[in-house]
Scaffold this motif. Structure first.
Motif, PDB file in Angstrom:
ATOM      1  N   HIS A 101       0.815  -1.216   0.000  1.00  0.00           N
ATOM      2  CA  HIS A 101       0.000   0.000   0.000  1.00  0.00           C
ATOM      3  C   HIS A 101       0.843   1.259   0.000  1.00  0.00           C
ATOM      4  CE1 HIS A 101      -2.606  -3.183   1.305  1.00  0.00           C
ATOM      5  NE2 HIS A 101      -3.678  -2.416   1.277  1.00  0.00           N
ATOM      6  N   LEU A 102       1.858   1.262   0.883  1.00  0.00           N
ATOM      7  CA  LEU A 102       2.642   2.473   1.051  1.00  0.00           C
ATOM      8  C   LEU A 102       3.444   2.777  -0.209  1.00  0.00           C
ATOM      9  CD1 LEU A 102       2.637   4.242   3.458  1.00  0.00           C
ATOM     10  CD2 LEU A 102       4.728   3.167   4.263  1.00  0.00           C
TER      11      LEU A 102
ATOM     12  N   GLU B  91       3.311   6.003  -2.825  1.00  0.00           N
ATOM     13  CA  GLU B  91       4.446   6.844  -3.255  1.00  0.00           C
ATOM     14  C   GLU B  91       4.537   6.869  -4.778  1.00  0.00           C
ATOM     15  OE1 GLU B  91       5.527   8.348  -0.854  1.00  0.00           O
ATOM     16  OE2 GLU B  91       5.733   7.086   0.933  1.00  0.00           O
TER      17      GLU B  91
ATOM     18  N   LYS C 262       2.000   9.186  -6.276  1.00  0.00           N
ATOM     19  CA  LYS C 262       2.345  10.596  -6.090  1.00  0.00           C
ATOM     20  C   LYS C 262       3.461  11.009  -7.040  1.00  0.00           C
ATOM     21  CE  LYS C 262       2.150  12.189  -1.721  1.00  0.00           C
ATOM     22  NZ  LYS C 262       2.454  12.125  -0.274  1.00  0.00           N
TER      23      LYS C 262
ATOM     24  N   GLN D 128       3.387  13.827 -10.073  1.00  0.00           N
ATOM     25  CA  GLN D 128       4.427  14.858 -10.060  1.00  0.00           C
ATOM     26  C   GLN D 128       5.072  14.957 -11.443  1.00  0.00           C
ATOM     27  OE1 GLN D 128       5.328  17.711  -8.384  1.00  0.00           O
ATOM     28  NE2 GLN D 128       4.443  16.440  -6.777  1.00  0.00           N
TER      29      GLN D 128
ATOM     30  N   VAL E 158      -5.678   0.628  -3.301  1.00  0.00           N
ATOM     31  CA  VAL E 158      -5.829   1.385  -2.053  1.00  0.00           C
ATOM     32  C   VAL E 158      -4.620   2.299  -1.853  1.00  0.00           C
ATOM     33  CG1 VAL E 158      -6.011   1.196   0.448  1.00  0.00           C
ATOM     34  CG2 VAL E 158      -7.305  -0.349  -1.002  1.00  0.00           C
TER      35      VAL E 158
ATOM     36  N   ASN F 279      -4.753   6.320  -1.534  1.00  0.00           N
ATOM     37  CA  ASN F 279      -4.172   7.118  -0.450  1.00  0.00           C
ATOM     38  C   ASN F 279      -3.186   8.152  -0.971  1.00  0.00           C
ATOM     39  OD1 ASN F 279      -5.209   6.343   2.191  1.00  0.00           O
ATOM     40  ND2 ASN F 279      -4.533   4.303   1.615  1.00  0.00           N
TER      41      ASN F 279
ATOM     42  N   GLU G  71      -3.524  12.064  -0.360  1.00  0.00           N
ATOM     43  CA  GLU G  71      -2.493  12.884   0.276  1.00  0.00           C
ATOM     44  C   GLU G  71      -2.108  14.064  -0.605  1.00  0.00           C
ATOM     45  OE1 GLU G  71      -0.366   9.224   2.711  1.00  0.00           O
ATOM     46  OE2 GLU G  71       0.728  10.241   1.111  1.00  0.00           O
TER      47      GLU G  71
ATOM     48  N   THR H 120       6.208  15.412  -0.544  1.00  0.00           N
ATOM     49  CA  THR H 120       5.989  13.984  -0.789  1.00  0.00           C
ATOM     50  C   THR H 120       7.198  13.175  -0.348  1.00  0.00           C
ATOM     51  OG1 THR H 120       4.515  14.400  -2.639  1.00  0.00           O
ATOM     52  CG2 THR H 120       5.601  12.267  -2.597  1.00  0.00           C
TER      53      THR H 120
ATOM     54  N   LEU I 247       7.339  13.123   3.385  1.00  0.00           N
ATOM     55  CA  LEU I 247       6.314  12.236   3.937  1.00  0.00           C
ATOM     56  C   LEU I 247       6.731  10.775   3.778  1.00  0.00           C
ATOM     57  CD1 LEU I 247       3.494  11.899   5.166  1.00  0.00           C
ATOM     58  CD2 LEU I 247       2.564  11.925   2.854  1.00  0.00           C
ATOM     59  N   SER I 248       7.316  10.473   2.614  1.00  0.00           N
ATOM     60  CA  SER I 248       7.671   9.068   2.388  1.00  0.00           C
ATOM     61  C   SER I 248       8.893   8.664   3.209  1.00  0.00           C
ATOM     62  CB  SER I 248       7.921   8.815   0.902  1.00  0.00           C
ATOM     63  OG  SER I 248       9.074   9.496   0.485  1.00  0.00           O
TER      64      SER I 248
ATOM     65  N   VAL J   8       8.002   6.897   7.678  1.00  0.00           N
ATOM     66  CA  VAL J   8       7.919   5.535   8.200  1.00  0.00           C
ATOM     67  C   VAL J   8       9.299   4.889   8.235  1.00  0.00           C
ATOM     68  CG1 VAL J   8       7.066   3.216   7.750  1.00  0.00           C
ATOM     69  CG2 VAL J   8       5.515   5.167   7.574  1.00  0.00           C
TER      70      VAL J   8
ATOM     71  N   MET K  71       2.260   4.846   9.717  1.00  0.00           N
ATOM     72  CA  MET K  71       1.886   3.965   8.614  1.00  0.00           C
ATOM     73  C   MET K  71       0.370   3.747   8.579  1.00  0.00           C
ATOM     74  SD  MET K  71       3.359   1.324   6.663  1.00  0.00           S
ATOM     75  CE  MET K  71       2.840  -0.238   6.012  1.00  0.00           C
TER      76      MET K  71
ATOM     77  N   ARG L 209      -1.588   6.839   7.684  1.00  0.00           N
ATOM     78  CA  ARG L 209      -1.526   7.175   6.255  1.00  0.00           C
ATOM     79  C   ARG L 209      -2.472   6.291   5.461  1.00  0.00           C
ATOM     80  NH1 ARG L 209       4.013   7.733   3.189  1.00  0.00           N
ATOM     81  NH2 ARG L 209       2.520   8.268   1.573  1.00  0.00           N
ATOM     82  N   LEU L 210      -2.540   5.026   5.808  1.00  0.00           N
ATOM     83  CA  LEU L 210      -3.376   4.093   5.055  1.00  0.00           C
ATOM     84  C   LEU L 210      -4.771   4.004   5.634  1.00  0.00           C
ATOM     85  CD1 LEU L 210      -0.752   1.264   4.565  1.00  0.00           C
ATOM     86  CD2 LEU L 210      -1.429   3.011   2.938  1.00  0.00           C
TER      87      LEU L 210
ATOM     88  N   TYR M 132      10.501  -4.211   5.151  1.00  0.00           N
ATOM     89  CA  TYR M 132      10.749  -2.834   5.580  1.00  0.00           C
ATOM     90  C   TYR M 132      12.051  -2.721   6.357  1.00  0.00           C
ATOM     91  CZ  TYR M 132       6.232  -1.022   4.064  1.00  0.00           C
ATOM     92  OH  TYR M 132       5.176  -0.602   3.305  1.00  0.00           O
TER      93      TYR M 132
END
Lengths: 338, 512, 321
Positions: free
Chosen positions: A219-220, A224, A227, A231, A248, A252, A256, C42, C45-46, C49, C233, C236-237, C248
């Motif tokens: 998801h994360l 990114e 986004k 950009q 999803v 998000n 954002e 951006t 923000l990234s 985490v 995390m 954000r989700l 991670y």
């Protein structure tokens, strides 16, 4: 003394967890994956009145597989067979899946239903099993053509094409589109993208594909990526995300970046978060497969094959477009899961 | 006697028979002139001592000879032929090999494997190791050296002395003509030193030339033929060993008269007992050890390596567990399960291996001094830097620690100054019982005396000092009373005027 | 002499910061959109985490240990806090604190296994990685845990700070975390003993410091940071995704290493780690904007990691001479 006791207890827990985590032999009742455990872990030796069918998926920790399992269990009840359902922790662990297959075959199943991460690496084992009279049904990602007695799956290219048609409709036949995939190696992911991109290229010359990236269904990461895409392409009109995690995540990311209104999003599969966003129009719509049907039809085909009946080589389990307007329809609603 | 005078003539004469000649060697590092016009020669079949304080340039000179460094100016001749030594391999191929103080052996490999590492014998189209042949060759070398070492034994299982023999065997296997030994006796017992000396004599007879670097000047007369002294990167002089006394050598090394600790009678027989140990048992190496130490006393622990002295100290300090026994500090029994228990009771331990156990080398002087004292220098977990720095600065001055700043990393200090940093951290802790384990190991002569002086001073201030040392002269010169151990037990005690080498060795070499 | 040493420390920082700036300039030239305000946000923000995880793991790495459970512990802590809130009906802020506690507890178990049971850190934390992953899946029932009762949960991370457009709360949270971590590392006993244990554990023990307890503390601290990362995390989700987290730890360790923390311990800084994390996220973002394909992105990040460690090693060898 107390310290020693605690140490001993902890050792035990850690050891147990280590062993459970490393071995994924279904007869060992893995402790880190009890979800697969409710129907898995067939004690083949203990109770073998009912015929046994092994089902091995790409993974287990995703709701999609849970839905497949649900369908399969239903079929198992209807046809009086015993099934096991398992899959590796991540959808890249080829070797683990091979081990699972080998173990399952050791329990003398009448048939195996399989979604192979890598069709080549299981081909030999499946051929040998077939030689012993075990029927092989591919589902979802399926198995190699030579090995499959039947295949139950969504036609991913067709599914991608359906998504493309809706995308074109939403865009009015014109605009810039980007694709976020979950894997550049898994056949489903590749074919969904291929179906989507080919359809747009052939039928809608005014739609431009500006970027295609992959976020592992994380998801994360997918957020990114979305986004970064807007950009790099400020005039982007639509993103196609080819599974739940990508969708999803992209959702998000757009949220954002405050771009939900400017960039449309089309997804694949479903989840509570996706359903909510589709219902309120933040996601334009998505393709859903029929995982329950896929599970059910796979077991059904396996039982029939084992009984010597004829089944079709390719059983399309279907896919459907859903959006805010039709998601509560009675033919769609059961296919959407949380 | 003017050493410099002798040398010039002798050097002129020795030109013809010199095996190695180093002429007018200069070597600079950024900001430091490490070697300034140093000349040195070595004859075949001689043992030539090279002495000087740390930083005198001995190791730099040897590193030039073995190809680790290239000299800026100067020439090296082998048998009168000019040599170009660009790297260690060049030096090895010319038969020049150095045996380092810290042995470079792989503990998990066998003796034979260590000797032939990088040049393994192979068989079967060179695909497989020929272990038999290798072991045979190694056994031949050991035989030649009159040694009984199994070529197939893991080096880690050998004693330090034997490991050193393996290093020498390795050097011989290169057919080396010149052996450089850096502090070879630093961690050997008296008997082992004798063994080493007989091997050196054997090598000498066979025509090998040996450069012998040592801080133990007492040894030089026993084994070396000539001695060359260096100071501050320059050559001071060379002389035949039997023509100079130790004191003269020391004078040349430090360039001044040095303080010699006088051993006084311990005057305070009635001083209160500060540390009492009763029936201490810890592992195999500490068996029923009982003793007392008094305020202001310097109590020595003598014995061979492996007599259990360090183990006793570690058990008292709580670094290793003990099975039974009682420890009393100032008359009160204390239970010591960990170093923090011992420290709380006022006991401090200055390990024989400063670098491994005493200091955090990568961190600065201030942090090291503050390390056991942090409870004084924090408020709710936040460090009060000013307080700790103030103390560190004071201690640095008090103990004359030579460091550019208290923010200097400890690994950049000399051995003597490192030892003082260890001392500073325990003095800051206000420890009343200080256990010095090999306090001057690897420390040069000048700094040694400073450490002795400090020990005396601390005793006079009322601290109790325990000294463990393998250097008998050190024990004899500094201690009021000496306890001798053998195989984990106390075998004897001597005090005052009775303290001499014979008395101590008598107890050290046999069971009670 | 003092000057020389200071210069060395400085030179290392300059290398890291210089790399970072060069990276920014390069991508800005390749695509001006890269340095637009919202893209910078951006990137920041990234970083949140991964940066928070990297800070946690830095404390452990400096003791010459390693913690490969940070990813799944992060997941477990947000799954637990989500469950506490949505299923057990606890108040939101207590649930969030509970999540932190879960993280810290996992860390404490890691520390106990390492310090008291003498498991190698890699093995101990690998066990924890699996345990945490298993627990997350069991507790969540392999479904995302939603914070449905808290409509503003997502605002915790991506709400705008003081209403400044594009300036996310998560960035502020991360900044505060980084400052606190820096203070802990450079001004408190934990930081001091962290360095000392990493440089020479035995000498530290013989200085009377209870190394075992401090290690447990340090691993717990790392776990706490995982808990905080879990909050960012999941916020954000807007959900806790139980299947995420594995993998991670690699990014976090990479950030710590690029930032100059030595895996052999005894050396490092929190500022370095933060910059390391920034380098990773700006690199990934830049490559994505340049539309470099995902597989090449991965290779490039790997190269940067190798290069960073190589430069650091070269510097170290030079210093040793």
């Amino acid at each position: 003394m107390r310290k020693k006791l605690i140490a001993a207890l902890l050792t035990l827990t850690l050891t147990a967890a280590c062993i459970a985590g490393c071995g994924n032999n279904p007869s060992e009742a893995p402790a880190d994956a009890p979800a697969e455990d409710s129907t898995a872990a067939p004690e083949a030796e203990a109770d073998s009145d009912e015929p046994y069918i092994a089902m091995i998926a790409l993974g287990f920790s995703h709701q999609f597989w849970q839905a497949v399992k649900q369908g399969a269990e239903q079929a198992a009840a209807d046809y009086n067979v015993r099934i096991s359902f398992e899959g590796p922790e991540t959808e890249t662990m080829v070797d683990k899946q091979v081990d699972m297959l080998k173990t399952a075959l050791g329990n003398n199943p009448i048939a195996v239903c399989m979604a192979a991460i890598d069709t080549e690496s299981v081909a030999g084992i499946l051929q040998e099993a077939k030689g012993n009279g075990v029927k092989v049904v591919g589902f979802d990602a399926g198995v190699g053509e030579a090995e499959a007695d039947a295949k139950c799956t969504t036609d991913s290219i067709a599914a991608g094409a359906i998504a493309a048609e809706h995308a074109a409709e939403l865009l009015g036949g014109k605009g810039k589109v980007a694709v976020i995939g979950y894997s550049q190696t898994t056949i489903d992911s590749v074919q969904r993208n291929k179906g989507f991109i080919d359809k747009l290229k052939s039928d809608y010359p005014e739609i431009e594909i500006v970027d295609e990236q992959f976020g592992d269904g994380d998801h994360l990461k997918s957020a990114e990526i979305a986004k970064a895409m807007i950009q790099a392409n400020p005039d982007l009109n639509l993103i196609f995300a080819n599974n739940e995690g990508s969708c999803v995540g992209a959702y998000n990311g757009l949220k954002e970046a405050n771009k939900l209104e400017d960039v449309m999003l089309i997804g694949f599969d479903s989840s509570a978060a996706m359903k909510e966003a589709i219902r309120n129009g933040e996601i334009a719509g998505a393709i859903t497969q029929d995982p329950i049907g896929m599970g059910y039809k796979s077991i059904e085909a396996a039982v029939k094959l084992a009984n010597g009946e004829e089944v079709e080589d390719f059983i399309d389990t279907g896919c459907y477009w859903y959006d805010a307007s039709n998601m509560d329809d009675e033919n769609i609603a059961p296919l959407l899961y949380d | 006697m003017s050493l410099a005078g002798i040398t010039k003539e002798e050097r002129g004469e020795s030109m013809t028979e010199a095996l190695i000649q180093m002429k007018h060697i200069c070597k600079s590092f950024p900001g430091v002139k490490a070697l300034n016009d140093v000349s040195f020669d070595l004859k075949a079949g001689e043992v030539h001592a090279l002495v000087g304080e740390n930083g005198a340039g001995k190791s730099t000179l040897m590193k030039v000879l073995t190809g680790v460094y290239q000299c800026d100016l100067g020439e090296i001749f082998l048998n009168g032929e000019k040599l170009e030594i660009r790297n260690v391999r060049d030096a090895q191929s010319k038969g020049i090999v150095m045996i380092h103080q810290e042995l470079n052996l792989m503990n998990h490999l066998t003796a034979a494997e260590n000797i032939f590492i990088g040049r393994e014998y192979r068989k079967g189209m060179k695909l497989f190791l020929d272990k038999q042949k290798q072991n045979r060759k190694a056994a031949d070398i050991f035989k030649e050296m009159n040694l009984e070492i199994d070529p197939d034994v893991k080096v880690g299982d050998l004693s330090v002395a034997k490991q050193q023999m393996v290093e020498i065997a390795k050097a011989l296997s290169y057919e080396s003509k010149v052996l450089i030994m850096d502090e070879p006796t630093a961690s050997l017992t008296e008997n082992e030193i004798e063994d080493l000396f007989s091997i050196i004599r054997m090598l000498k007879e066979k025509g090998h030339a040996i450069i012998y670097i040592s801080h133990r000047l007492e040894e030089l007369a026993a084994i070396t033929d000539r001695v060359t002294v260096m100071r501050d990167g320059t050559y001071v002089g060379t002389s035949n060993t039997h023509e100079v006394t130790t004191d003269e050598i020391i004078k040349m090394m430090v360039g001044r008269e040095i303080f010699v600790t006088k051993q006084g009678e311990f005057q305070h027989k009635e001083a209160p007992v500060t540390l009492e140990v009763r029936h201490l048992h810890a592992g195999k190496m500490v068996r029923d050890v009982s003793f007392t130490a008094r305020k202001g006393e310097i109590l020595g622990f003598a014995g061979l390596v492996g007599a259990g002295r360090t183990e006793t100290a570690r058990a008292i300090f709580g670094a290793d567990p003990h099975e039974s026994g009682e420890i009393f500090v100032n008359g009160r029994e204390v239970k010591i399960h960990s170093p923090s228990d011992a420290i709380r009771s006022g006991i401090a331990y200055l390990s024989e291996d400063r670098k491994q156990y005493g200091l955090v080398l990568g961190l600065d002087v201030d942090i090291n001094i503050a390390l056991p004292n942090m409870e004084k220098y924090h408020k709710n977990g936040f460090i009060q830097f000013a307080k700790s720095e103030k103390n560190s600065t004071e201690q640095t001055e008090l103990l004359t620690i030579k460091t550019p700043s208290i923010k200097q990393k400890v690994k950049l200090l000399s051995g003597g100054n490192q030892q003082k940093v260890v001392l500073a951290k325990w003095l800051t802790k206000n420890s009343d019982i200080l256990i010095f384990d090999e306090p001057t190991r690897g420390i040069d002569v000048g700094a040694k005396n400073e450490i002795y002086k400090l020990m005396n001073q601390l005793a006079e201030e009322g601290k109790t000092i325990l000294v463990i040392s393998s250097e008998l002269p050190e024990i004899i010169r500094t201690c009021h009373r000496v306890i001798v151990m053998y195989e984990g037990r106390i075998t004897g005690e001597v005090s005052g005027a009775e303290i001499n080498q014979d008395a101590i060795m008598n107890y050290a070499a046999k069971k009670a | 002499m003092k000057g020389i040493r200071k210069n060395k420390d400085l030179s290392q920082k300059i290398i890291i910061i210089g790399t970072f700036i060069l990276l920014l300039i390069f991508f800005a030239i390749m695509n001006p959109a890269y340095i637009r305000y919202d893209n910078i946000m951006t990137i920041l923000l990234s970083t949140c985490v991964n940066g928070t995880l990297a800070i946690g793991v830095s404390f452990v790495i400096i003791t010459s240990g390693i913690d490969i459970s940070v990813g799944t512990v992060m997941t477990l802590s947000c799954v637990m806090s989500g469950t506490a809130f949505s299923v057990w009906g606890w108040p939101l802020w207590i649930s969030i604190l509970f999540g932190f506690c879960v993280g810290a507890l996992c860390g404490a178990v890691n520390g106990f296994a390492v310090a008291k049971m003498y498991l190698p850190p890699f093995i101990a934390t690998m066990a924890m990685q699996m345990i945490a992953k298993g627990l997350s899946l069991v507790i969540s029932g392999i479904k995302p845990v939603y914070f449905t009762g808290a409509p503003n949960y997502q605002k915790i991370a991506i709400g705008e700070f003081l209403g400044i457009k594009g300036f996310y709360n998560a960035i502020i949270i991360f900044l505060i975390v980084a400052v606190i971590a820096h203070v802990i590392f450079s001004k408190t006993l934990i930081g001091r003993y962290d360095l000392a244990i990493g440089s020479n554990e035995e000498a530290t023990r013989l200085s009377g410091i209870k190394v075992d307890s401090w290690k447990i503390g340090i691993y717990s601290l790392c776990g706490l940071f995982c808990g905080i990362a879990g909050l960012i995390m999941s916020s954000r989700l807007n959900s806790a995704q139980p299947q995420l987290g594995a993998g991670y730890e690699l990014d976090a360790i990479a950030a710590a290493v690029i930032g100059g923390n030595s895996l052999t311990g005894g050396e490092g800084s929190i500022a370095g780690t933060v910059i390391g994390a920034l380098i990773i996220s700006s690199l990934t973002n830049g490559l994505r904007i340049m539309q470099v394909s995902s597989e090449i992105q991965s290779a490039i990040v790997g190269l940067v990691l190798a290069l960073a460690v190589f430069i650091d090693q070269a510097r170290r060898r030079k210093e040793a001479k």
